[in-house]
Design a protein around this motif. Sequence first.
Motif, PDB file in Angstrom:
ATOM      1  N   UNK A 106     -21.274  -2.083   1.237  1.00 56.79           N
ATOM      2  CA  UNK A 106     -22.840  -2.974   1.347  1.00 56.79           C
ATOM      3  C   UNK A 106     -21.755  -4.954   1.266  1.00 56.79           C
ATOM      4  N   UNK A 107     -20.583  -4.656   1.189  1.00 55.63           N
ATOM      5  CA  UNK A 107     -19.945  -5.776   1.124  1.00 55.63           C
ATOM      6  C   UNK A 107     -19.656  -6.168   3.006  1.00 55.63           C
ATOM      7  N   UNK A 108     -19.821  -6.890   3.772  1.00 55.78           N
ATOM      8  CA  UNK A 108     -20.018  -7.161   4.955  1.00 55.78           C
ATOM      9  C   UNK A 108     -18.964  -8.087   5.419  1.00 55.78           C
ATOM     10  N   UNK A 109     -18.251  -8.733   4.438  1.00 54.81           N
ATOM     11  CA  UNK A 109     -17.254  -8.897   5.435  1.00 54.81           C
ATOM     12  C   UNK A 109     -15.875  -9.439   4.257  1.00 54.81           C
ATOM     13  N   UNK A 110     -15.906  -8.873   3.692  1.00 49.32           N
ATOM     14  CA  UNK A 110     -14.661  -8.631   2.366  1.00 49.32           C
ATOM     15  C   UNK A 110     -14.194  -7.741   2.511  1.00 49.32           C
ATOM     16  N   UNK A 111     -14.430  -6.800   1.550  1.00 51.85           N
ATOM     17  CA  UNK A 111     -13.581  -5.132   1.266  1.00 51.85           C
ATOM     18  C   UNK A 111     -14.098  -4.261   2.598  1.00 51.85           C
ATOM     19  N   UNK A 112     -13.096  -3.660   2.551  1.00 51.21           N
ATOM     20  CA  UNK A 112     -12.004  -2.643   3.731  1.00 51.21           C
ATOM     21  C   UNK A 112     -11.651  -1.529   3.706  1.00 51.21           C
ATOM     22  N   UNK A 113     -12.119  -0.425   3.955  1.00 60.84           N
ATOM     23  CA  UNK A 113     -11.074   0.538   3.954  1.00 60.84           C
ATOM     24  C   UNK A 113     -10.169   0.929   5.431  1.00 60.84           C
ATOM     25  N   UNK A 114      -9.055   1.261   4.582  1.00 57.51           N
ATOM     26  CA  UNK A 114      -8.290   0.906   5.557  1.00 57.51           C
ATOM     27  C   UNK A 114      -7.243   2.498   4.889  1.00 57.51           C
ATOM     28  N   UNK A 115      -6.860   3.248   5.718  1.00 63.46           N
ATOM     29  CA  UNK A 115      -6.269   4.492   5.766  1.00 63.46           C
ATOM     30  C   UNK A 115      -4.357   4.116   5.956  1.00 63.46           C
ATOM     31  N   UNK A 116      -3.382   5.388   5.719  1.00 66.88           N
ATOM     32  CA  UNK A 116      -2.333   5.294   5.466  1.00 66.88           C
ATOM     33  C   UNK A 116      -1.615   4.659   6.464  1.00 66.88           C
ATOM     34  N   UNK A 117      -0.771   3.823   7.303  1.00 64.37           N
ATOM     35  CA  UNK A 117      -0.148   3.730   8.074  1.00 64.37           C
ATOM     36  C   UNK A 117       0.562   4.932   8.714  1.00 64.37           C
ATOM     37  N   UNK A 118       0.806   6.382   8.086  1.00 59.51           N
ATOM     38  CA  UNK A 118       1.353   7.180   8.477  1.00 59.51           C
ATOM     39  C   UNK A 118      -0.238   8.240   8.649  1.00 59.51           C
ATOM     40  N   UNK A 119      -0.792   7.920   8.872  1.00 59.62           N
ATOM     41  CA  UNK A 119      -2.438   8.536   8.867  1.00 59.62           C
ATOM     42  C   UNK A 119      -2.249   8.730  11.087  1.00 59.62           C
ATOM     43  N   UNK A 120      -2.504  10.413  10.924  1.00 56.13           N
ATOM     44  CA  UNK A 120      -2.175  11.438  11.814  1.00 56.13           C
ATOM     45  C   UNK A 120      -3.309  10.648  12.762  1.00 56.13           C
TER      46      UNK A 120
END
Length: 422
Positions: A263-277
Amino acid sequence: MKKILYSLLLMFSPAIYFSCSELERIDQIDEDAAAPKALSVTEVKNTPGGAVIRVKIPDDKNLMGAVAEYERNGKKCIAKISKYVDSLVVEGFGNTEPRDIKVSSLGVNEKLSEPVIVTINPLLPPVQSVKFDIAETFGGVVVKIDNNVSNADLAIGLLVDTILTDIDLDASQIKWADVTTFHTSSEAINLSRRNLSPKQRIYGAFLRDRWDNFSDTIYKVLTPIEEIELKKNTYTNANLPTDWFVVAEGNESGYGLPKIWDGDLRGTFYASAHSSPMPSWFTISLGYTASISRIQKWPRNDYELYSSTAPRVFEVWGSTNPNPNGSFDESWHLLGTFEQFKPSGYGEGREVGTITEEDKTYWYYNTEFELVPTEEAPDPYQPVSYIRIKVLSNFATYGTEATMGQVIIGELTFWGQMHDDK
């Protein structure tokens, strides 16, 4: 040393004072000079809603440039150019009727030469040539714009009738109420007004340009399709074996998958690893069964504008009972394939190109993906209790053969109809 500096100051002070006190405006404008020689028109090129008038500037020392005088929507208009330019642009006409344009040389003393009268025949202006339509959609009404090939700045007025029985009347006789006004310069775009009552009403739409020229008003009887924002408090990470949800440096709490629905539209975010396929996917368990009508997406705040790790092309899959081994088999059905929309469009080679203010607003606030039946996804509204997002490319890997790429998403919101509430 102080004495030397003081002496030098005294020596040059009179010169400095004299120079400053003598600086006065040198006015070379001769108010009594005659008007400049008349110019000649060499070519008239008609354009949508206007024309380009090419002129030959006369050799006259009192000449400053050229001026075109004309009337537009009852108001006097003037277009000026300097003597170093050979083309006057007149614009803003709302139809193709012939217009007389008065073209004159302009002197440095603002005097005009004898005018040359030029008749132009404007081509069809954008308010008449741009195609537009209205249709009912989930939660409201959508205005569809197409063929704005000149990327004209247009306002689109959306109207609603106050009495349904007015359907037999001409559009000019219907008692309209304003719903909203959209603004766009996109060649083709769908603009939706949501949160409208799912009741049958008469809706109308018209185009307006920046010179207050109007198209005809179109109108239809429409019934917005009921939809709700699906609740998120039951979502969980399904964590199927083939899912790739590993976050950068294993920081599950900081950038984990639940950030997508917190529900935090401007703060938190999901980030996968740089090595994601690439491609990679993750699966969300809704905790109930629903039909999905559209998806809203928010990016990481003030970051990666049409670039880098933001998803560009992705698929959305649904299931009510996914295979526990995580494979894409008959337990999954495709809901849709989407690419991040850019109002000003991508380049011929699909490069991002120039980013306009309209592009920025769409990116940060209006990005959504509406599910519609296609050949690949003939029934996108069939009930689901699991949603799988498969990212085919981010902006960095798009058009390349990259096999790895990080994915960052700020928030996802699903809209549709709930079938149960477990």
